[in-house]
Scaffold this motif. Structure first.
Motif, PDB file in Angstrom:
ATOM      1  N   LEU A 829       0.850  -1.186   0.000  1.00 11.20           N
ATOM      2  CA  LEU A 829       0.000   0.000   0.000  1.00 11.20           C
ATOM      3  C   LEU A 829       0.886   1.237   0.000  1.00 11.20           C
ATOM      4  O   LEU A 829       1.962   1.236   0.614  1.00 11.20           O
ATOM      5  N   ALA A 830       0.430   2.305  -0.677  1.00  5.12           N
ATOM      6  CA  ALA A 830       1.166   3.569  -0.670  1.00  5.12           C
ATOM      7  C   ALA A 830       0.190   4.718  -0.821  1.00  5.12           C
ATOM      8  O   ALA A 830      -0.668   4.698  -1.715  1.00  5.12           O
ATOM      9  N   TRP A 831       0.321   5.720   0.059  1.00  4.29           N
ATOM     10  CA  TRP A 831      -0.534   6.908   0.021  1.00  4.29           C
ATOM     11  C   TRP A 831       0.154   7.992  -0.793  1.00  4.29           C
ATOM     12  O   TRP A 831       1.358   8.251  -0.607  1.00  4.29           O
ATOM     13  N   ASN A 832      -0.596   8.618  -1.700  1.00  2.00           N
ATOM     14  CA  ASN A 832      -0.049   9.747  -2.439  1.00  2.00           C
ATOM     15  C   ASN A 832       0.262  10.875  -1.464  1.00  2.00           C
ATOM     16  O   ASN A 832      -0.615  11.301  -0.707  1.00  2.00           O
ATOM     17  N   PRO A 833       1.503  11.366  -1.447  1.00  2.00           N
ATOM     18  CA  PRO A 833       1.862  12.384  -0.451  1.00  2.00           C
ATOM     19  C   PRO A 833       1.172  13.719  -0.640  1.00  2.00           C
ATOM     20  O   PRO A 833       1.155  14.543   0.274  1.00  2.00           O
ATOM     21  N   GLU A 834       0.577  13.944  -1.822  1.00  2.00           N
ATOM     22  CA  GLU A 834      -0.037  15.240  -2.102  1.00  2.00           C
ATOM     23  C   GLU A 834      -1.554  15.180  -2.182  1.00  2.00           C
ATOM     24  O   GLU A 834      -2.185  16.190  -2.486  1.00  2.00           O
ATOM     25  N   SER A 835      -2.181  14.009  -1.982  1.00  2.00           N
ATOM     26  CA  SER A 835      -3.627  13.914  -2.144  1.00  2.00           C
ATOM     27  C   SER A 835      -4.185  12.821  -1.251  1.00  2.00           C
ATOM     28  O   SER A 835      -3.480  12.268  -0.415  1.00  2.00           O
ATOM     29  N   PHE A 836      -5.458  12.511  -1.464  1.00  2.00           N
ATOM     30  CA  PHE A 836      -6.135  11.484  -0.690  1.00  2.00           C
ATOM     31  C   PHE A 836      -6.166  10.138  -1.416  1.00  2.00           C
ATOM     32  O   PHE A 836      -6.929   9.261  -1.052  1.00  2.00           O
ATOM     33  N   LEU A 837      -5.352   9.985  -2.458  1.00  2.00           N
ATOM     34  CA  LEU A 837      -5.343   8.741  -3.212  1.00  2.00           C
ATOM     35  C   LEU A 837      -4.469   7.696  -2.521  1.00  2.00           C
ATOM     36  O   LEU A 837      -3.349   7.983  -2.103  1.00  2.00           O
ATOM     37  N   LEU A 838      -5.000   6.495  -2.419  1.00  2.00           N
ATOM     38  CA  LEU A 838      -4.294   5.370  -1.816  1.00  2.00           C
ATOM     39  C   LEU A 838      -4.199   4.264  -2.860  1.00  2.00           C
ATOM     40  O   LEU A 838      -5.207   3.850  -3.435  1.00  2.00           O
ATOM     41  N   ALA A 839      -2.978   3.797  -3.136  1.00  2.00           N
ATOM     42  CA  ALA A 839      -2.760   2.755  -4.150  1.00  2.00           C
ATOM     43  C   ALA A 839      -2.372   1.455  -3.480  1.00  2.00           C
ATOM     44  O   ALA A 839      -1.707   1.452  -2.437  1.00  2.00           O
ATOM     45  N   GLY A 840      -2.785   0.342  -4.089  1.00  2.00           N
ATOM     46  CA  GLY A 840      -2.436  -0.970  -3.564  1.00  2.00           C
ATOM     47  C   GLY A 840      -2.213  -1.967  -4.682  1.00  2.00           C
ATOM     48  O   GLY A 840      -2.862  -1.901  -5.727  1.00  2.00           O
ATOM     49  N   THR A 841      -1.268  -2.892  -4.476  1.00  2.00           N
ATOM     50  CA  THR A 841      -1.032  -3.985  -5.418  1.00  2.00           C
ATOM     51  C   THR A 841      -1.513  -5.282  -4.792  1.00  2.00           C
ATOM     52  O   THR A 841      -1.525  -5.434  -3.572  1.00  2.00           O
ATOM     53  N   ARG A 842      -1.891  -6.229  -5.647  1.00  2.00           N
ATOM     54  CA  ARG A 842      -2.481  -7.475  -5.164  1.00  2.00           C
ATOM     55  C   ARG A 842      -1.749  -8.703  -5.709  1.00  2.00           C
ATOM     56  O   ARG A 842      -1.011  -8.634  -6.688  1.00  2.00           O
TER      57      ARG A 842
END
Length: 897
Positions: A829-842
């Protein structure tokens, strides 16, 4: 005298008489028979009863000795509990002549013969009474009255029938009856609504009668007004026609009955309209609804307008193939197989010079222009591209043949013509005019070679058995001149003869006529010859049979180098001006340079085997670092160009992180070591830090002072990055640690583990300050802390396979949301440092992105990777993120808003 004739002794007689007198004074005499009570009779209690309700009946009898009595009843119904012969349910003891009563419930209607019997305390039972008839009637039906009034002009009727009136009426219905009332307005009148025991604005209503009820139907000459309620999710505005609605937030507006309201949804900047719900439906930005006799509610849903496009892709090599010298001998180029890339090395040092992101498909062939300024590359889909070898810029692209691989390429010595050997035949290109012609057979052409004077070229077609392969020699215009069986054709430096493999023998033929000159057998090859090569001055001939490599003296046929075994040398080529032999082995990925005399190894080119398992963008967003399975750190530009590689220790790296200033990098390895490099120079800090087992995660604290790492045994260690001292060590999980994330305060650390839990730790004390309140059904494979410190994200949910990402309030620990997504386990998981977007790989290779404000899934790349997706990292100050996977691919995605 006989015993029976004896007389009783006077004393014995007195004793017997005394005993009998004593017994006569007792209430019960064991030698005396107790008389039963008299015949019982039923006291007429309740002769009438109701089915299902209790009925009480009495019984009375007299005892001759006035002993206490108990009573039992035979109720005469098959379901009764009393057996006529042996009663089991008795009343309590009662005085002689006192009435005994019992209750009984008859379940069925009808007449029953009830009897009773008495028993005294001497356990003597009397005779049964004469039957007493009891009649059981059905339960009476209750009824209730429904009274109806009408205000205005109209009528009301009921179903079931009973009510049909225009002013006032009433009807009686059985309890529990569901009565439907239908209101019908008179001409030019409107139904307004119900009052009393009925409610609502619909013309039809339902009443369940459990008591008397009164309803009023109201009609009016003026159309009624209804409220339209508009709700909104996300950022946007909803307006209406006719005017009235202008809702940045939830609002309500009154419209006359029968009004048709048209709605228009306008998303805010950076958002898009998703869909309508409630009484509105559809995914278009407009909707229409008609208010008919009721208040209505609709919801407009807006989501962040985010989509992702693949910016660039790099894949670990499965080559090299088509390895070639530059014309001046200073560089070496080779295709990197499935990766779609072409690598260029410095021939004097063996260092990797640059990597061209040549094709989206596997690159099959490479050739230099005669002046060395351009490189031609061909891929498996028949595309040929020309590159500037100094700048790496793409010069030109043309399609050799649709979906037919460009298996080989050859540039004419004068630089004017390029030949492409295809899966089906050949094409000859005039590079000045762009015109081309088809030439040769319909077979696949696997290797091409121009004669030194440019008047002829050779084309080879390889078959599964090398002895069956064929070669052909063509004139420059594509006219066939010669054919022969074999492969590995190579022109002598003067071009007067050529060599070719014929089984395990090297044949030398005249170039002009193809006439056999002699055979070379000094190499004593066992298998069929695959490749031959002439040195620049013509002194040496190198040959390979895909198992051994030998260098022969061209004049004497004596072995001067080798054999080297086992070596599956696919490509052989001598340096353009000196006797240094280049050979490449696709299976091992090795490119080697040997001196011709003795085949002494001069150097091995730095391998290109980037197989990233973790990725991390630098704080300034200019460089991407990847931890590789070959134990090295790789660096890439924002545009995907390979920059440099830091050497490894041999142990596979597992994770990588930058310090906040971009000065240092830290990486964990399978051998339990934690290594640090200075980013600008590649200088490695000493000594290595070490954990007890495989390092699964590393994380650099936000202040740059602390570094945390977690291992396969669930142990977390925190170091002072400046001194190298251990600050604290604590057992975070039972089993492997899977997730690690710092809070922005630099004091708290969030961890997730194989033991299906997640916790927050104070790193200065090693104390746990929060634990996820619910146990998982699977490992917590990844965790993340929002940039503002307000939220936590943990991978895995206890109940929903497809909703396995949860958001928590970082202050209270309360669950905020369970986010939707694919069913596969999250790996990072990684949170975009400039926004509310959260990315995840599966684990299934997918990439997903959520907006944590709207709690929505805004992007899902289901096939980002073939195999597990292993890591994700956002590029700071740029709308892009990178992922890496088990398929050796490194992908960078551009965020389109």
């Amino acid at each position: 005298m006989h015993e029976s004739k004896r007389r009783l002794h006077p004393l014995s007689v007195h004793l017997l008489v005394g005993t009998l007198l004593t017994l006569s004074a007792c209430e019960k005499n064991p030698f005396e028979q107790v008389d039963p009570p008299g015949r019982a009779s039923v006291e007429a209690g309740q002769a009438q009863g109701i089915a299902g309700e209790p009925l009480r009946v009495g019984c009375i009898a007299r005892d001759p000795r006035r002993l206490e009595l108990t009573y039992a009843f035979d109720w005469g119904d098959t379901g009764g509990p009393i057996s006529p012969s042996e009663p089991t349910e008795w009343t309590g003891p009662l005085a002689d002549g006192q009435v005994g009563e019992q209750e009984h419930v008859f379940e069925k209607t009808g007449s029953y013969a009830v009897r009773c019997v008495a028993r005294n305390t001497g356990n003597a039972m009397g005779a049964w009474s004469e039957p007493f008839t009891v009649t059981i009637s059905p339960r009476p039906t209750k009824q209730h009255t429904l009274t109806l009034s009408v205000e205005g002009e109209g009528s009301v009727r009921s179903n079931p029938e009973g009510l049909d009136c225009g002013k006032q009426c009433g009807a009686t219905f059985d309890t529990g009856t569901r009565v439907t009332l239908i209101a019908q307005p008179a001409t030019n009148w409107f139904f307004v609504g119900w009052t009393g025991s009925c409610a609502g604005a619909e013309p039809q209503t339902v009443v369940d009668l459990s008591a008397d009820a009164t309803c009023t139907a109201r009609f009016s000459l003026t159309p009624p007004t209804f409220f339209f309620h508009m709700k909104k999710e996300g950022e946007g505005t909803v307006t209406s026609t006719p005017a009235g609605l202008n809702c940045p937030d939830t609002c309500s507006v009154a419209f006359p009955s029968g009004s048709t309201v048209s709605l228009s949804a306008q998303p805010a900047a950076g958002w898009s309209f998703d869909r309508w719900s409630g009484m509105c439906s559809g995914k278009e930005g407009t909707a229409q609804v008609t208010l008919t006799q009721a208040n209505l509610e609709c919801t407009a849903r807006f989501v962040p307008a985010v989509r992702f496009e693949q910016a660039w892709r790099r894949v670990g090599t499965s080559g090299p193939v088509s390895t070639v010298w530059s014309p001046d001998g200073t560089r070496i180029a080779a295709a990197l197989g499935d990766g779609g890339s072409v690598a260029i090395w410095d021939a004097s040092t063996g260092a990797l010079h640059s990597v061209l992101p040549a094709h989206p498909e596997a690159v099959l062939s490479v050739t230099w222009s005669p002046d060395g300024t351009q490189l031609a590359t061909g891929d498996g889909m028949g595309s040929v591209r020309l590159w500037n070898t100094h700048t790496g810029e793409l010069v030109r692209t043309f399609q050799a043949q649709t979906r037919s691989g460009a298996r080989s390429l050859a540039w004419s010595p004068d630089g004017r013509t390029l030949i492409s050997g295809l899966s089906l035949g050949m094409r000859i290109y005039d590079l000045a005019t762009g015109e081309w012609i088809s030439a040769g057979s319909i077979d696949a052409v696997d290797r091409l070679a121009w004669s030194p004077d440019g008047t002829m070229f050779a084309a080879e077609s390889w078959w599964s058995e090398p002895i069956s392969s064929t070669s052909a020699i063509y004139k420059a215009n594509g006219e066939l001149a010669q054919t022969l069986v074999g492969q590995g054709l190579a022109w002598s430096p003067k071009g007067d003869v050529y060599t070719s493999g014929s089984g395990s023998t090297i044949n030398v033929n005249q170039a002009a006529t193809g006439v056999y000159v002699r055979g070379l057998e000094g190499g004593r090859f066992v298998n069929a010859i695959f490749s031959t090569a002439w040195s620049a001055e013509g002194r040496y001939i190198a040959a390979s049979d895909m198992g051994r490599l030998v260098v022969l003296d061209a004049s004497t046929d004596k072995t001067v180098g080798g054999p080297l075994t086992p070596l599956r040398a696919r490509d052989l080529a001598f340096h353009p001006s000196r006797p240094t032999l280049l050979s490449s082995d696709p299976e091992s990925g090795t490119i080697s340079l040997h001196a011709a005399e003795g085949l002494v190894l001069e150097r091995t080119l730095a391998p290109y085997q980037s197989r990233p398992v973790a990725a991390a963008w630098s704080p300034d967003g200019t460089k991407l670092a990847t931890a590789s399975g070959d134990g090295r750190l790789w660096f890439w530009s924002a545009e995907g160009q390979w920059l440099r590689t830091f050497p490894g220790s041999g142990a596979k790296l597992t994770s990588v992180a930058w310090d906040p200033t971009g000065t240092w990098l830290v990486a964990g390895a399978e051998d339990g070591t934690v290594r640090r490099w200075r980013a600008e120079t590649g200088e490695e800090a000493s000594p290595e830090w070490r954990l007890k087992s495989r390092v699964n995660r590393v994380a650099w604290g936000p202040d740059g002072l602390l570094v945390a790492a977690g291992d396969e045994q669930g142990l977390v260690t925190v170091w002072n990055a400046r001194t190298g001292d251990v600050l604290t060590t604590f057992q975070a999980h039972r089993g492997a640690l899977r997730g690690l994330a710092w809070n922005r305060d630099g004091v708290r650390l969030l961890t997730g583990g194989e033991d299906k839990s997640a916790s927050i730790w104070n790193v200065t004390t090693g104390a746990r300050t929060w634990t996820m309140p619910q146990a998982q059904t699977a490992a917590v494979g990844a965790v993340a802390w929002s940039p503002d410190g307000s939220m936590l994200a943990t991978a895995g949910a206890p109940e929903f396979e497809s909703e396995n990402l949860r958001l928590w309030n970082a202050t209270t620990g309360a669950l905020l949301a369970v986010l939707p997504g694919r069913a596969a386990a999250l790996t990072s998981l990684a949170w975009n440092p400039e926004s509310f977007l959260l990315a995840g790989t599966r684990q299934d290779g997918s990439l997903e992105v959520w907006d944590t404000r709207s709690r929505t899934l805004v992007s899902s790349q289901a096939t980002a990777h073939q195999g597990a997706a292993l890591g994700v990292s956002w590029a700071p100050l740029a709308d892009s993120l990178s992922t890496c996977g088990a398929d050796t691919a490194l992908l960078t995605w551009r965020v389109i808003r």
